[in-house]
Design a protein around this motif. Structure first.
Motif, short mmCIF file in Angstrom:
data_model
loop_
_atom_site.label_atom_id
_atom_site.label_comp_id
_atom_site.label_asym_id
_atom_site.label_seq_id
_atom_site.Cartn_x
_atom_site.Cartn_y
_atom_site.Cartn_z
N GLY A 87 -5.60 35.60 -25.72
CA GLY A 87 -5.51 35.30 -24.29
C GLY A 87 -4.33 34.40 -24.00
O GLY A 87 -3.44 34.22 -24.83
N ALA A 88 -4.31 33.84 -22.81
CA ALA A 88 -3.15 33.10 -22.32
C ALA A 88 -3.11 31.64 -22.75
O ALA A 88 -2.08 31.00 -22.67
CB ALA A 88 -3.11 33.17 -20.80
N GLY A 89 -4.23 31.09 -23.16
CA GLY A 89 -4.26 29.68 -23.51
C GLY A 89 -4.70 28.83 -22.34
O GLY A 89 -4.94 29.32 -21.23
N PRO A 90 -4.78 27.51 -22.56
CA PRO A 90 -5.35 26.63 -21.54
C PRO A 90 -4.45 26.40 -20.33
O PRO A 90 -4.94 26.11 -19.25
CB PRO A 90 -5.57 25.32 -22.30
N LEU A 91 -3.14 26.54 -20.47
CA LEU A 91 -2.22 26.31 -19.36
C LEU A 91 -1.83 27.64 -18.75
O LEU A 91 -0.71 28.13 -18.90
CB LEU A 91 -0.97 25.56 -19.85
N SER A 92 -2.79 28.25 -18.04
CA SER A 92 -2.55 29.58 -17.50
C SER A 92 -3.39 29.81 -16.25
O SER A 92 -4.38 29.13 -16.02
CB SER A 92 -2.92 30.63 -18.55
N LEU A 93 -2.97 30.79 -15.49
CA LEU A 93 -3.76 31.18 -14.32
C LEU A 93 -5.06 31.85 -14.75
O LEU A 93 -6.07 31.71 -14.06
CB LEU A 93 -2.94 32.09 -13.40
N ASP A 94 -5.04 32.54 -15.86
CA ASP A 94 -6.28 33.14 -16.38
C ASP A 94 -7.35 32.07 -16.59
O ASP A 94 -8.50 32.24 -16.18
CB ASP A 94 -6.03 33.84 -17.72
#
Length: 183
Positions: free
Chosen positions: A164-171
């Motif tokens: 996934g995108a990781g913690p600093l993401s819009l997801d």
């Protein structure tokens, strides 16, 4: 010796606990630093007189043999060629932006991996690049465009598909946001 092994094990556990946050964040940062501008610049060359009219260069990049077969006259290509070219151009703009923002990251990274594979196959079979450009794995030269460079691109993208995108993401932001149900 036991102290050294114990120290190694503690450090390894610490790094392992950081990996789910660190790896996808770094993968997105590296993608943005190395490939975002590359793909946007490539997509920019494919825009013709209007947004819905690809440039002749777009057909030359995506369908080199078909474009050559019609004497480099894009009006002789089919609607299918135009739609695929428009879809490819759109993908080169949208998918890198989504990855960089961390929005629909897994799907965007999967799409981007497919894009890179198609790009590589087009280079090999459509543009008929030489064996030096294709390269070879397990040789002593790590500088071939396709099998060396693009393999790292795919690894970066697979990291995002898997983690996934990781913690600093819009997801991450949107997974924490819950719409309020009204009765």
């Amino acid at each position: 010796m036991n102290t050294l092994i114990s120290l190694h094990n503690r450090a390894s556990r610490g790094l392992t606990s950081l990996a789910p946050a660190l790896l996808p964040t770094l993968a997105r940062l590296i993608f943005a630093a190395v490939l975002l501008h590359y793909f946007w610049a490539s997509a920019s060359t494919k825009i013709g007189p209007s947004l819905f009219t690809p440039s002749d260069g777009a057909y030359g990049q995506i369908f080199p043999r078909a474009f050559e077969a019609v004497g480099f006259d894009s009006s002789q290509l089919s609607l299918w060629h135009t739609l695929v070219t428009l879809a490819g151009t759109t993908a080169e703009f949208v998918l890198p932006a989504l990855i960089t923002l961390g929005l629909f990251t897994r799907l965007a990274a999967l799409g981007m991996a497919g894009f890179v594979i198609l790009q590589s196959l087009t280079d090999i079979f459509g543009h008929k690049v030489d064996t030096t450009t294709i390269g070879a794995w397990f040789d002593r030269s790590p500088d071939a465009l396709i099998l060396d460079q693009r393999t790292f691109w795919i690894l970066t993208l697979i990291t995002l598909v898997a983690l996934g995108a990781g913690p600093l993401s819009l997801d991450r932001l949107f997974t924490k946001w819950r719409p309020v149900a009204h009765a």
